[in-house]
Design a protein around this motif. Structure first.
Motif, PDB file in Angstrom:
ATOM      1  N   TYR A  65       0.822  -1.214   0.000  1.00  0.00           N
ATOM      2  CA  TYR A  65       0.000   0.000   0.000  1.00  0.00           C
ATOM      3  C   TYR A  65       0.855   1.262   0.000  1.00  0.00           C
ATOM      4  N   GLU A  66       1.763   1.343   0.957  1.00  0.00           N
ATOM      5  CA  GLU A  66       2.583   2.555   1.067  1.00  0.00           C
ATOM      6  C   GLU A  66       3.467   2.751  -0.157  1.00  0.00           C
ATOM      7  N   SER A  67       4.098   1.687  -0.626  1.00  0.00           N
ATOM      8  CA  SER A  67       4.979   1.792  -1.798  1.00  0.00           C
ATOM      9  C   SER A  67       4.205   2.253  -3.020  1.00  0.00           C
ATOM     10  N   HIS A  68       2.971   1.742  -3.169  1.00  0.00           N
ATOM     11  CA  HIS A  68       2.146   2.168  -4.295  1.00  0.00           C
ATOM     12  C   HIS A  68       1.960   3.686  -4.272  1.00  0.00           C
ATOM     13  N   PHE A  69       1.569   4.214  -3.117  1.00  0.00           N
ATOM     14  CA  PHE A  69       1.312   5.648  -3.034  1.00  0.00           C
ATOM     15  C   PHE A  69       2.595   6.466  -3.140  1.00  0.00           C
ATOM     16  N   GLU A  70       3.686   5.958  -2.579  1.00  0.00           N
ATOM     17  CA  GLU A  70       4.954   6.687  -2.693  1.00  0.00           C
ATOM     18  C   GLU A  70       5.365   6.851  -4.151  1.00  0.00           C
ATOM     19  N   LYS A  71       5.068   5.849  -4.987  1.00  0.00           N
ATOM     20  CA  LYS A  71       5.456   5.883  -6.397  1.00  0.00           C
ATOM     21  C   LYS A  71       4.378   6.468  -7.306  1.00  0.00           C
ATOM     22  N   LYS A  77      -1.128  11.631  -2.002  1.00  0.00           N
ATOM     23  CA  LYS A  77      -0.488  10.381  -1.606  1.00  0.00           C
ATOM     24  C   LYS A  77       0.017  10.395  -0.162  1.00  0.00           C
ATOM     25  N   GLN A  78       0.514  11.526   0.320  1.00  0.00           N
ATOM     26  CA  GLN A  78       0.977  11.578   1.717  1.00  0.00           C
ATOM     27  C   GLN A  78      -0.203  11.442   2.683  1.00  0.00           C
TER      28      GLN A  78
END
Length: 170
Positions: A65-71, A77-78
């Motif tokens: 989940y977090e990696s998806h939004f970071e990219k 996204k934050q």
């Protein structure tokens, strides 16, 4: 956006802010995450008509989940990551379990592609896997994002749980 102990419905995670960002204000989860899986399903389903999509399928890699939004190019996204940390633990756990199932099914399809000398030979079988196995798993993950966990109600924690109890006796 940093918050020591994020709480859904409070401050940067106020319901109206989450709704504006297309994040479920009750769960703190965003369906945008599912785009990561919907894209590969679309490619898998296109294989019978376009076997050259096999390369794109093989390039796909799992993202949490977090990696998806970071990219991602998701504008908030934050906020999505912060809300994820505030989401009820049981929902995050259920979502992560569904995601592991989706990842395993996509990996199975990728393995099928790697083992065949000609993607068109397995294209129908792989497309069927996408339609009949992966899509239903994505639907279940979507349900979790919207607060529907198989056979149980959302378990609220902390202040939310106390507010629910107070509301019952008010």
């Amino acid at each position: 956006m940093q918050c020591d102990d994020p709480v859904l419905g409070v401050g940067p995670l106020a319901a109206d802010k989450l709704e504006q960002a297309n994040i479920n204000p009750k769960t703190g989860l965003a369906t945008d995450y599912l785009n990561h899986f919907n894209e590969v399903v679309m490619l898998l389903e296109m294989l019978p008509a376009m076997p050259d999509c096999a390369e794109d399928v093989l390039d796909w890699a799992p993202l949490d989940y977090e990696s998806h939004f970071e990219k991602s190019t998701f504008s908030d996204k934050q906020l999505a990551i912060l809300a994820f940390h505030a989401a009820p633990v049981n929902l995050r756990t259920h979502l992560e379990q569904r995601v592991a199932q989706i990842d395993a099914a996509v990996t199975e399809a990728q393995d099928m592609l790697r083992k065949t000398p000609d993607p068109s030979l397995m294209a129908d079988q792989i497309a069927s896997l996408a339609t009949n196995s992966i899509k239903p798993l994505i639907s279940v993950a979507s349900g979790v994002i919207h607060g529907h966990v198989e056979g149980e109600a959302i378990q609220l924690e902390g202040d939310e749980a106390q507010a629910e109890i107070d509301a019952m006796f008010a």
